[in-house]
Design a protein around this motif. Structure first.
Motif, mmCIF file in Angstrom:
data_model
loop_
_atom_site.group_PDB
_atom_site.id
_atom_site.type_symbol
_atom_site.label_atom_id
_atom_site.label_comp_id
_atom_site.label_asym_id
_atom_site.label_seq_id
_atom_site.Cartn_x
_atom_site.Cartn_y
_atom_site.Cartn_z
ATOM 1 N N ASP A 112 28.034 32.767 8.719
ATOM 2 C CA ASP A 112 28.062 33.967 7.888
ATOM 3 C C ASP A 112 29.189 34.916 8.262
ATOM 4 N N GLU A 113 29.523 34.995 9.525
ATOM 5 C CA GLU A 113 30.583 35.913 9.961
ATOM 6 C C GLU A 113 31.972 35.448 9.535
ATOM 7 N N ASP A 114 32.076 34.229 9.023
ATOM 8 C CA ASP A 114 33.365 33.668 8.620
ATOM 9 C C ASP A 114 33.730 33.964 7.168
ATOM 10 N N TRP A 115 32.920 34.776 6.479
ATOM 11 C CA TRP A 115 33.168 35.046 5.060
ATOM 12 C C TRP A 115 33.270 36.536 4.790
ATOM 13 N N SER A 116 34.322 36.918 4.085
ATOM 14 C CA SER A 116 34.448 38.246 3.509
ATOM 15 C C SER A 116 34.850 38.045 2.055
ATOM 16 N N TYR A 119 36.741 43.922 0.091
ATOM 17 C CA TYR A 119 36.553 45.240 0.685
ATOM 18 C C TYR A 119 36.545 45.232 2.204
ATOM 19 N N GLY A 120 37.018 44.176 2.833
ATOM 20 C CA GLY A 120 37.083 44.125 4.280
ATOM 21 C C GLY A 120 35.729 44.100 4.963
ATOM 22 N N ARG A 121 34.711 43.617 4.248
ATOM 23 C CA ARG A 121 33.358 43.554 4.821
ATOM 24 C C ARG A 121 32.877 42.114 4.836
ATOM 25 N N ALA A 122 32.002 41.825 5.771
ATOM 26 C CA ALA A 122 31.346 40.515 5.856
ATOM 27 C C ALA A 122 29.991 40.636 5.159
ATOM 28 N N GLN A 123 29.970 40.380 3.856
ATOM 29 C CA GLN A 123 28.793 40.665 3.033
ATOM 30 C C GLN A 123 27.530 39.910 3.463
ATOM 31 N N THR A 126 26.376 42.216 6.317
ATOM 32 C CA THR A 126 25.992 43.582 5.947
ATOM 33 C C THR A 126 24.733 43.611 5.098
ATOM 34 N N GLU A 128 24.703 42.640 1.919
ATOM 35 C CA GLU A 128 25.075 42.723 0.505
ATOM 36 C C GLU A 128 24.825 41.406 -0.215
#
Length: 129
Positions: A112-116, A119-123, A126, A128
């Motif tokens: 999961d941390e490998d995807w944005s 908007y510069g966020r890791a949805q 977060t 989202e």
């Protein structure tokens, strides 16, 4: 998500490429249960001899219709992957005239941390997504 990368010989019309992408997306939705609008696809086209796809000694005959699909995704279960292999092979053969011998699929998994998605966020992290 997943991200699908298609490697093709430069022999198809734009309409044929679009159909190939559409039916591949159908197979992904059916196999992984992702939303219909969850679609990320890239196509790279090659002239001979810029792509080589031999058969690893399996005696699989390849043609100009060869398709290599790279799937970059969060972890998927074994059954979902096997379903995707079968579903993609079936729809490409039926709707795009790609013989089963001309399809190769490879998975690369990440987390999961490998995807944005913007908007510069890791949805995934977060909440989202």
């Amino acid at each position: 998500m997943p991200l699908l990368k298609f490697h093709l010989y430069k022999t198809r019309s734009p309409e044929e490429v679009k159909l190939l992408l559409d039916v591949a997306h159908e197979a992904m939705v059916r196999s992984f249960g992702v939303p219909q609008d969850d679609r990320y696809q890239l196509v790279s086209e090659y002239h001979h001899p810029c792509m080589q796809a031999l058969d690893t000694g399996l005696h699989i005959e390849r043609s100009e219709k060869f398709v290599l699909v790279e799937v970059i995704s969060r972890p998927r279960g074994r059954e979902a992957k096997l379903a995707f292999y079968e579903n993609l092979c079936s729809v490409l053969e039926e709707k795009c005239d790609v013989p089963a011998s001309d399809l190769m699929i490879s998975f690369t998994e990440n987390s999961d941390e490998d995807w944005s998605f913007g908007y510069g966020r890791a949805q995934f992290l977060t909440g989202e997504l």
